[in-house]
Design a protein around this motif. Sequence first.
Motif, PDB file in Angstrom:
ATOM      1  N   TRP A 268       0.829  -1.207   0.000  1.00 54.11           N
ATOM      2  CA  TRP A 268       0.000   0.000   0.000  1.00 54.11           C
ATOM      3  C   TRP A 268       0.864   1.258   0.000  1.00 54.11           C
ATOM      4  CZ3 TRP A 268      -4.710   0.547  -1.512  1.00 54.11           C
ATOM      5  CH2 TRP A 268      -5.603  -0.515  -1.418  1.00 54.11           C
ATOM      6  N   LEU A 269       1.976   1.217   0.700  1.00 55.75           N
ATOM      7  CA  LEU A 269       2.887   2.370   0.658  1.00 55.75           C
ATOM      8  C   LEU A 269       3.387   2.603  -0.759  1.00 55.75           C
ATOM      9  CD1 LEU A 269       5.041   1.947   3.905  1.00 55.75           C
ATOM     10  CD2 LEU A 269       3.137   3.510   3.516  1.00 55.75           C
ATOM     11  N   ARG A 270       3.687   1.525  -1.456  1.00 56.74           N
ATOM     12  CA  ARG A 270       4.146   1.645  -2.836  1.00 56.74           C
ATOM     13  C   ARG A 270       3.061   2.264  -3.717  1.00 56.74           C
ATOM     14  NH1 ARG A 270       8.385  -1.409  -4.821  1.00 56.74           N
ATOM     15  NH2 ARG A 270       9.552  -2.569  -3.271  1.00 56.74           N
ATOM     16  N   ARG A 271       1.823   1.815  -3.518  1.00 58.61           N
ATOM     17  CA  ARG A 271       0.731   2.351  -4.326  1.00 58.61           C
ATOM     18  C   ARG A 271       0.584   3.852  -4.088  1.00 58.61           C
ATOM     19  NH1 ARG A 271      -4.439  -1.636  -4.005  1.00 58.61           N
ATOM     20  NH2 ARG A 271      -5.310   0.051  -5.293  1.00 58.61           N
ATOM     21  N   ALA A 272       0.695   4.256  -2.828  1.00 59.68           N
ATOM     22  CA  ALA A 272       0.594   5.688  -2.523  1.00 59.68           C
ATOM     23  C   ALA A 272       1.756   6.449  -3.158  1.00 59.68           C
ATOM     24  CB  ALA A 272       0.578   5.903  -1.012  1.00 59.68           C
ATOM     25  N   ALA A 273       2.941   5.871  -3.092  1.00 57.48           N
ATOM     26  CA  ALA A 273       4.121   6.531  -3.664  1.00 57.48           C
ATOM     27  C   ALA A 273       3.986   6.656  -5.176  1.00 57.48           C
ATOM     28  CB  ALA A 273       5.383   5.750  -3.301  1.00 57.48           C
ATOM     29  N   LEU A 274       3.542   5.600  -5.833  1.00 57.49           N
ATOM     30  CA  LEU A 274       3.383   5.637  -7.285  1.00 57.49           C
ATOM     31  C   LEU A 274       2.273   6.597  -7.702  1.00 57.49           C
ATOM     32  CD1 LEU A 274       3.807   1.833  -8.076  1.00 57.49           C
ATOM     33  CD2 LEU A 274       5.406   3.675  -8.628  1.00 57.49           C
ATOM     34  N   ALA A 275       1.320   6.834  -6.782  1.00 57.66           N
ATOM     35  CA  ALA A 275       0.244   7.793  -7.064  1.00 57.66           C
ATOM     36  C   ALA A 275       0.695   9.223  -6.837  1.00 57.66           C
ATOM     37  CB  ALA A 275      -0.973   7.488  -6.189  1.00 57.66           C
ATOM     38  N   GLY A 276       1.934   9.388  -6.350  1.00 57.98           N
ATOM     39  CA  GLY A 276       2.475  10.738  -6.214  1.00 57.98           C
ATOM     40  C   GLY A 276       2.601  11.253  -4.807  1.00 57.98           C
ATOM     41  N   ASP A 277       2.409  10.401  -3.789  1.00 57.26           N
ATOM     42  CA  ASP A 277       2.536  10.872  -2.412  1.00 57.26           C
ATOM     43  C   ASP A 277       4.012  10.851  -2.002  1.00 57.26           C
ATOM     44  OD1 ASP A 277       2.694  10.642   0.602  1.00 57.26           O
ATOM     45  OD2 ASP A 277       0.555  10.983   0.358  1.00 57.26           O
ATOM     46  N   PRO A 278       4.630  12.027  -1.807  1.00 62.24           N
ATOM     47  CA  PRO A 278       6.068  12.047  -1.514  1.00 62.24           C
ATOM     48  C   PRO A 278       6.412  11.421  -0.163  1.00 62.24           C
ATOM     49  CG  PRO A 278       5.130  14.257  -1.353  1.00 62.24           C
ATOM     50  CD  PRO A 278       4.069  13.384  -1.918  1.00 62.24           C
ATOM     51  N   ASP A 279       5.536  11.568   0.842  1.00 64.96           N
ATOM     52  CA  ASP A 279       5.810  10.952   2.147  1.00 64.96           C
ATOM     53  C   ASP A 279       5.883   9.432   2.020  1.00 64.96           C
ATOM     54  OD1 ASP A 279       5.933  13.315   3.662  1.00 64.96           O
ATOM     55  OD2 ASP A 279       3.754  13.414   3.787  1.00 64.96           O
ATOM     56  N   ALA A 280       4.987   8.872   1.218  1.00 64.21           N
ATOM     57  CA  ALA A 280       5.005   7.424   1.013  1.00 64.21           C
ATOM     58  C   ALA A 280       6.281   7.002   0.289  1.00 64.21           C
ATOM     59  CB  ALA A 280       3.780   6.990   0.217  1.00 64.21           C
ATOM     60  N   ALA A 281       6.703   7.792  -0.698  1.00 58.07           N
ATOM     61  CA  ALA A 281       7.932   7.458  -1.427  1.00 58.07           C
ATOM     62  C   ALA A 281       9.135   7.448  -0.490  1.00 58.07           C
ATOM     63  CB  ALA A 281       8.148   8.454  -2.566  1.00 58.07           C
ATOM     64  N   VAL A 282       9.179   8.402   0.446  1.00 56.31           N
ATOM     65  CA  VAL A 282      10.283   8.430   1.414  1.00 56.31           C
ATOM     66  C   VAL A 282      10.246   7.188   2.292  1.00 56.31           C
ATOM     67  CG1 VAL A 282      11.187   9.626   3.441  1.00 56.31           C
ATOM     68  CG2 VAL A 282      10.505  10.933   1.440  1.00 56.31           C
TER      69      VAL A 282
END
Length: 580
Positions: A268-282
């Motif tokens: 789920w963190l990956r999905r958020a990151a791929l959707a553009g959430d920078p906090d999730a990408a970190v």
Amino acid sequence: MLLLDRLIGLASPEAALRRAVRLSDRGKVAEAFPLLTRSAKAGIADAEYRVACCYLEGAGVPASRIEGARWLQRAAGQGHVEAQTLLGGLCVHGLAGGMNGARPERLFAEEEPGEPDFAAALKWARQAAEAGSAKAQAVLAYVLTCGPEEMRDLEAAHRWYQRSAAAGCPEGCLGYSLSLAPRTQDEAGRHEVAKHLRRAAEAELPTAIYLLAVLTEQGVGVARDPVVAAELYRHAAEHGQRSAQLRWGLALMEGRAVEQDLVLGESWLRRAALAGDPDAAVLVGDLYVKNGRLPPNYTEAAGWYRRAAEAGHTAAARALGSLYLTGAGVAADPDEAARWLRVSGEAGDRDSQVDLANLVLDGAGSSEDPAKVAHWFEQAAASGDLVAAFNLGLCLDKGIGVEPDAQQAAHWLRRAAEGVPEAQYMYGRRLADGHGIAADPEAARAWIARAAAAGLREAQVALAEMIANGRGGPRDTTAALELFETAAAAGHSGAMFALGALQAGGHDLAEDRAAAQRWFRAAAELGHGQAQLMLGRYLAEGAAGDPDPSEARLWFEQAAAQGIEEGQSDLAALPAPALQ
């Protein structure tokens, strides 16, 4: 087309429209479309609106946003409220571009959203809102809230949101809750905010579901219930709300109000990151850096940090800069390191500012203009930024971007020492050496002690040396020993060497040559030249066991390679190795 449809098609456009509506209601949109088109070409607004919807939805005809918007504009121009509402929404999202003059070959092409057309959105949404469309009232309120500065009117937006919410529009309920929240001063107001959010959430608006989860998790306007909040996060996450995907992923990773599931949480963190959430990408980048039982994967981490850094995430920019500094996961590149550290430093990250200054001071980061960096530090330091004062002191000390000035360097380091441990240490060293300021061993020891208390390893070692030698205050070998041991436990080779020297005798401690040799070896293995020399001597003489001239030779050679002349002379004094 059935014979009946053909006959109706030849009859009045109104009859064709009625027949098309009946066919559409029965799911026969392909049969209905020719009839809708005939009615629309005759200028019937409702038919124009329905043709537009067919094009927008790809119902009975290939989807075309351009054609859909063109037909919407015709219907809206005739006062069709639903068309005005939908057209206003498309304009807000940049989806109504190219309505006029589109080339035939572009009509059914895949189209990327353009820039929002707030002026058109305002025009069409206002007409529909004043005609009573609750959804248009929400669109109008959004334009008045988020449009260009000259269009904004938060009070009017609040009233339109309120009217839309009162009519039961989910988007109006969401907008009204967001507009009401900052105006709320008491519990009754917070309950009102939560009530409208719940109405919007019941209509499956992902943002509303997410915000209701936040309120439920915190107990604001609703009863606090972490389990219900987690379920709401999950629900919003499955609807594609990226902030909810982040929160739901964290809940799974941490086992917060749900059963822990590290694999699903990371997904789920990956999905958020791929959707553009920078906090999730970190967070995903951090997972690769601290990869549990597996070795870190810095290459993967760099990719995720870059994604977040390019979105403006300060911590990600610092992390990416650090990877370029060390060459972990990417090719070491001081210029790239400087670039990302500057991004983070200009956002106020003090550690990045220090690292950037050190890069420039070390002559790296060639893309950075030293004078520009020094000027930036000077401006920030003059406004009271202590880290900038520290960096300015370094620039003045080394003549980076400015003329060298030992006295001014001491001045700015003194100012920075009020809050920066590195400055406390450096200012203390200047007081100890009398560099740019009158020597004052007692004050030097006090400043270095402050830096040591803040956990700075170099300061702990320097303070231990002063205490062991009785410089700037009383001698206390036991206290010095404790400081050296603390720094040595953190991997400081100089502290390890000092411990070996203390254990070797003559420092108010019982001689323990075996312990001394162990510390010399630990420091030598970390590349400490003097420790390599001492370890070679212990091994050559058998000071802590049997002599081992062969290993002693290896350590003398390493010490000599570091420029320690005694290593060369001790090496020459060893007996020649036996011939094999």
